[in-house]
Design a protein around this motif. Structure first.
Motif, mmCIF file in Angstrom:
data_model
loop_
_atom_site.group_PDB
_atom_site.id
_atom_site.type_symbol
_atom_site.label_atom_id
_atom_site.label_comp_id
_atom_site.label_asym_id
_atom_site.label_seq_id
_atom_site.Cartn_x
_atom_site.Cartn_y
_atom_site.Cartn_z
ATOM 1 N N CYS A 22 -30.091 48.387 152.810
ATOM 2 C CA CYS A 22 -28.639 48.256 152.962
ATOM 3 C C CYS A 22 -28.304 48.307 154.450
ATOM 4 N N PHE A 189 -13.619 51.507 147.549
ATOM 5 C CA PHE A 189 -14.662 51.896 146.589
ATOM 6 C C PHE A 189 -14.167 51.765 145.155
ATOM 7 N N ARG A 193 -15.790 49.897 142.035
ATOM 8 C CA ARG A 193 -16.524 50.862 141.202
ATOM 9 C C ARG A 193 -16.129 50.751 139.736
ATOM 10 N N GLU A 223 -21.132 49.931 151.486
ATOM 11 C CA GLU A 223 -21.163 49.933 150.023
ATOM 12 C C GLU A 223 -20.710 48.585 149.475
#
Length: 261
Positions: A22, A189, A193, A223
């Motif tokens: 990542c 997020f 998510r 992310e």
């Protein structure tokens, strides 16, 4: 469409929580922001995971792109006086705020030192970015909106950006945010998510439609990428007026963190 990404991170070696696959490097972030057309971003460190010094180094190299936010762990410091001294030092370095992450740093979000930090940060003019996903394995956790309600009531002089909007209890948080001038609700997020939950998709659409001056979004890079966050927001904001979209993507954060002259 102008976009101010509410949450990005970088590491000097590009790894992310020890994972090499990542890419959390500054060049990758700059490229991703450019591809998405994102003009500005909060560049945020997490205490114990990313370096404040490197975060500031990247922000200073791109002062009209990044707003530097320092990672801070209040329970590492022995006294309230020491907390105040360290926060004053961060402000003197040019940080616009601090990131508090109770879950990753292993403390109660209503710990006395945590509350002292929120209080002192407000007095110094530092914005608090609070990770609102408090729950930890093996430990009973207070209901997140109730925790934030207490903090907001005790420290109305402290601006707090409520990262991730407490996830599945975002509508309860919304009722608190709409009653407090010092709060912004962030859905970084959370946007991705909970993709696939029709109830939460509907909740996010409702927030975008009704409280556009109190909500913002971000990628939580690495992310997700800024482009992914924008694409997901486009799905959830269909049919919403352009002026509301502009508030969510740009105006709200730009009001709190205006461009330097």
């Amino acid at each position: 469409m102008r976009f101010f990404d509410s949450l990005t991170h970088v590491t000097q070696d590009g790894s992310w929580f020890g994972e090499r696959h990542c890419d959390a490097s500054a060049p990758r972030l700059l490229d991703d922001l450019q591809q998405a057309g994102a003009e500005r971003a909060l560049l945020v460190a997490i205490a114990g995971y990313q370096s404040n010094d490197y975060t500031m180094q990247v922000a200073r190299a791109h002062p009209r792109r990044f707003v530097p936010i320092a990672g801070f762990n209040p329970v590492e410091l022995p006294t309230t006086r020491r907390i105040e001294a360290v926060l004053k030092g961060l402000k003197a370095q040019g940080f616009a705020g601090i990131k508090l992450h109770p879950r990753l740093n292993g403390y109660d979000p209503l710990d006395d030192k945590m509350q002292a930090t929120v209080d002192i940060a407000g007095e110094l003019g530092l914005t608090v970015l609070l990770d609102t996903l408090f729950r930890r394995r093996g430990l009973a956790t207070r209901h997140a909106p109730d925790v934030i309600d207490q903090l907001a009531a005790h420290f109305p002089h402290t601006r707090m950006l409520l990262l991730h909007g407490t996830g599945p209890t975002m509508l309860e948080l919304y009722e608190i945010v709409r009653a407090c001038d010092n709060l912004l609700l962030d859905l970084s997020f959370t946007l991705l998510r909970y993709q696939g939950s029709q109830r939460l998709d509907d909740d996010m659409h409702f927030l975008f439609k009704t409280t556009d001056q109190l909500v913002t979004i971000g990628s939580d890079f690495p992310e997700a990428s800024p482009a992914q966050a924008l694409a997901r927001f486009a799905q959830l904001s269909q049919g919403i007026e352009q002026r509301r979209i502009e508030n969510i993507l740009w105006n709200n954060l730009n009001r709190w963190f205006p461009l330097p002259p």
